[in-house]
Design a protein around this motif. Structure first.
Motif, PDB file in Angstrom:
ATOM      1  N   ALA A 171     -42.104   1.459  -7.060  1.00 54.85           N
ATOM      2  CA  ALA A 171     -42.676   0.244  -6.480  1.00 54.85           C
ATOM      3  C   ALA A 171     -44.178   0.404  -6.259  1.00 54.85           C
ATOM      4  O   ALA A 171     -44.956  -0.521  -6.528  1.00 54.85           O
ATOM      5  CB  ALA A 171     -41.968  -0.102  -5.170  1.00 54.85           C
ATOM      6  N   ALA A 172     -44.596   1.563  -5.792  1.00 56.69           N
ATOM      7  CA  ALA A 172     -46.025   1.816  -5.588  1.00 56.69           C
ATOM      8  C   ALA A 172     -46.776   1.750  -6.916  1.00 56.69           C
ATOM      9  O   ALA A 172     -47.872   1.178  -6.985  1.00 56.69           O
ATOM     10  CB  ALA A 172     -46.228   3.172  -4.919  1.00 56.69           C
ATOM     11  N   ASP A 173     -46.177   2.291  -7.978  1.00 52.76           N
ATOM     12  CA  ASP A 173     -46.796   2.230  -9.306  1.00 52.76           C
ATOM     13  C   ASP A 173     -46.916   0.798  -9.810  1.00 52.76           C
ATOM     14  O   ASP A 173     -47.771   0.499 -10.646  1.00 52.76           O
ATOM     15  CB  ASP A 173     -45.994   3.056 -10.316  1.00 52.76           C
ATOM     16  N   GLN A 174     -46.028  -0.086  -9.324  1.00 55.62           N
ATOM     17  CA  GLN A 174     -46.044  -1.495  -9.729  1.00 55.62           C
ATOM     18  C   GLN A 174     -46.940  -2.336  -8.812  1.00 55.62           C
ATOM     19  O   GLN A 174     -46.933  -3.550  -8.886  1.00 55.62           O
ATOM     20  CB  GLN A 174     -44.615  -2.069  -9.701  1.00 55.62           C
ATOM     21  N   ASP A 175     -47.712  -1.666  -7.953  1.00 61.71           N
ATOM     22  CA  ASP A 175     -48.615  -2.344  -7.012  1.00 61.71           C
ATOM     23  C   ASP A 175     -47.875  -3.264  -6.046  1.00 61.71           C
ATOM     24  O   ASP A 175     -48.332  -4.368  -5.743  1.00 61.71           O
ATOM     25  CB  ASP A 175     -49.708  -3.128  -7.749  1.00 61.71           C
ATOM     26  N   ALA A 176     -46.738  -2.805  -5.560  1.00 59.36           N
ATOM     27  CA  ALA A 176     -45.982  -3.581  -4.568  1.00 59.36           C
ATOM     28  C   ALA A 176     -46.825  -3.761  -3.312  1.00 59.36           C
ATOM     29  O   ALA A 176     -47.586  -2.870  -2.926  1.00 59.36           O
ATOM     30  CB  ALA A 176     -44.686  -2.861  -4.222  1.00 59.36           C
ATOM     31  N   GLY A 177     -46.682  -4.902  -2.684  1.00 57.40           N
ATOM     32  CA  GLY A 177     -47.416  -5.195  -1.464  1.00 57.40           C
ATOM     33  C   GLY A 177     -46.872  -4.413  -0.283  1.00 57.40           C
ATOM     34  O   GLY A 177     -45.788  -3.823  -0.340  1.00 57.40           O
ATOM     35  N   PRO A 178     -47.606  -4.421   0.826  1.00 50.30           N
ATOM     36  CA  PRO A 178     -47.189  -3.651   2.005  1.00 50.30           C
ATOM     37  C   PRO A 178     -45.847  -4.079   2.578  1.00 50.30           C
ATOM     38  O   PRO A 178     -45.080  -3.237   3.046  1.00 50.30           O
ATOM     39  CB  PRO A 178     -48.309  -3.884   3.017  1.00 50.30           C
ATOM     40  N   GLU A 179     -45.532  -5.372   2.534  1.00 45.19           N
ATOM     41  CA  GLU A 179     -44.242  -5.837   3.069  1.00 45.19           C
ATOM     42  C   GLU A 179     -43.083  -5.244   2.280  1.00 45.19           C
ATOM     43  O   GLU A 179     -42.120  -4.736   2.844  1.00 45.19           O
ATOM     44  CB  GLU A 179     -44.184  -7.364   3.038  1.00 45.19           C
ATOM     45  N   ALA A 180     -43.178  -5.291   0.954  1.00 40.91           N
ATOM     46  CA  ALA A 180     -42.124  -4.729   0.103  1.00 40.91           C
ATOM     47  C   ALA A 180     -42.022  -3.221   0.300  1.00 40.91           C
ATOM     48  O   ALA A 180     -40.921  -2.670   0.397  1.00 40.91           O
ATOM     49  CB  ALA A 180     -42.393  -5.067  -1.362  1.00 40.91           C
ATOM     50  N   MET A 181     -43.161  -2.538   0.381  1.00 44.71           N
ATOM     51  CA  MET A 181     -43.142  -1.084   0.572  1.00 44.71           C
ATOM     52  C   MET A 181     -42.502  -0.717   1.904  1.00 44.71           C
ATOM     53  O   MET A 181     -41.722   0.239   1.979  1.00 44.71           O
ATOM     54  CB  MET A 181     -44.564  -0.521   0.482  1.00 44.71           C
ATOM     55  N   ASN A 182     -42.804  -1.464   2.953  1.00 47.78           N
ATOM     56  CA  ASN A 182     -42.202  -1.191   4.253  1.00 47.78           C
ATOM     57  C   ASN A 182     -40.693  -1.362   4.221  1.00 47.78           C
ATOM     58  O   ASN A 182     -39.952  -0.574   4.819  1.00 47.78           O
ATOM     59  CB  ASN A 182     -42.812  -2.081   5.334  1.00 47.78           C
ATOM     60  N   LEU A 183     -40.213  -2.392   3.520  1.00 49.05           N
ATOM     61  CA  LEU A 183     -38.767  -2.605   3.406  1.00 49.05           C
ATOM     62  C   LEU A 183     -38.101  -1.471   2.638  1.00 49.05           C
ATOM     63  O   LEU A 183     -37.045  -0.976   3.033  1.00 49.05           O
ATOM     64  CB  LEU A 183     -38.479  -3.938   2.715  1.00 49.05           C
ATOM     65  N   LEU A 184     -38.727  -1.048   1.546  1.00 51.92           N
ATOM     66  CA  LEU A 184     -38.153   0.043   0.763  1.00 51.92           C
ATOM     67  C   LEU A 184     -38.140   1.344   1.561  1.00 51.92           C
ATOM     68  O   LEU A 184     -37.178   2.105   1.506  1.00 51.92           O
ATOM     69  CB  LEU A 184     -38.928   0.220  -0.543  1.00 51.92           C
ATOM     70  N   ARG A 185     -39.185   1.598   2.320  1.00 53.36           N
ATOM     71  CA  ARG A 185     -39.230   2.811   3.143  1.00 53.36           C
ATOM     72  C   ARG A 185     -38.154   2.783   4.237  1.00 53.36           C
ATOM     73  O   ARG A 185     -37.722   3.835   4.704  1.00 53.36           O
ATOM     74  CB  ARG A 185     -40.614   2.974   3.773  1.00 53.36           C
ATOM     75  N   ALA A 186     -37.745   1.593   4.649  1.00 50.31           N
ATOM     76  CA  ALA A 186     -36.738   1.460   5.709  1.00 50.31           C
ATOM     77  C   ALA A 186     -35.312   1.645   5.195  1.00 50.31           C
ATOM     78  O   ALA A 186     -34.381   1.748   5.996  1.00 50.31           O
ATOM     79  CB  ALA A 186     -36.870   0.091   6.377  1.00 50.31           C
ATOM     80  N   MET A 187     -35.127   1.706   3.874  1.00 50.97           N
ATOM     81  CA  MET A 187     -33.783   1.890   3.324  1.00 50.97           C
ATOM     82  C   MET A 187     -33.223   3.247   3.735  1.00 50.97           C
ATOM     83  O   MET A 187     -33.975   4.199   3.901  1.00 50.97           O
ATOM     84  CB  MET A 187     -33.804   1.856   1.785  1.00 50.97           C
ATOM     85  N   PRO A 188     -31.907   3.332   3.847  1.00 50.77           N
ATOM     86  CA  PRO A 188     -31.296   4.636   4.099  1.00 50.77           C
ATOM     87  C   PRO A 188     -31.590   5.595   2.946  1.00 50.77           C
ATOM     88  O   PRO A 188     -31.664   5.180   1.786  1.00 50.77           O
ATOM     89  CB  PRO A 188     -29.798   4.331   4.162  1.00 50.77           C
ATOM     90  N   ALA A 189     -31.776   6.866   3.268  1.00 48.46           N
ATOM     91  CA  ALA A 189     -32.009   7.885   2.237  1.00 48.46           C
ATOM     92  C   ALA A 189     -30.781   8.014   1.361  1.00 48.46           C
ATOM     93  O   ALA A 189     -29.665   7.714   1.781  1.00 48.46           O
ATOM     94  CB  ALA A 189     -32.341   9.220   2.892  1.00 48.46           C
ATOM     95  N   GLY A 190     -31.003   8.442   0.139  1.00 47.54           N
ATOM     96  CA  GLY A 190     -29.886   8.665  -0.761  1.00 47.54           C
ATOM     97  C   GLY A 190     -30.133   8.060  -2.123  1.00 47.54           C
ATOM     98  O   GLY A 190     -31.231   7.604  -2.436  1.00 47.54           O
TER      99      GLY A 190
END
Length: 78
Positions: A28-47
């Motif tokens: 997502a970072a490589d695709q220039d995802a915005g901060p809102e999307a990055m925050n949501l992805l970081r909040a996902m459970p690990a795995g």
């Protein structure tokens, strides 16, 4: 400045599954995802995740009919 897409499927379109959380965030970072999307992805459970449906479930996204965008529920609705 063009705004990044808010739909997670747009942000990680083209990712190969299975994918670990760290790989999804990096993609997502490589695709220039915005901060809102990055925050949501970081909040996902690990795995590991095997499909976009698993990512949607982890994010608590509302699944809409085909052709409609997935929407994030408001915090008030939870």
């Amino acid at each position: 400045m063009e705004r990044a897409p808010l739909n997670i499927e747009d942000v990680i379109d083209g990712i190969s599954f299975p994918a670990e959380k760290v790989d999804i965030i990096a993609y997502a970072a490589d695709q220039d995802a915005g901060p809102e999307a990055m925050n949501l992805l970081r909040a996902m459970p690990a795995g590991g995740y095997n499909s976009m449906e698993e990512i949607n479930a982890a994010l608590g996204l509302i699944e809409e009919e085909p052709g409609q965008m997935n929407l994030w529920p408001s915090k008030k609705a939870r």
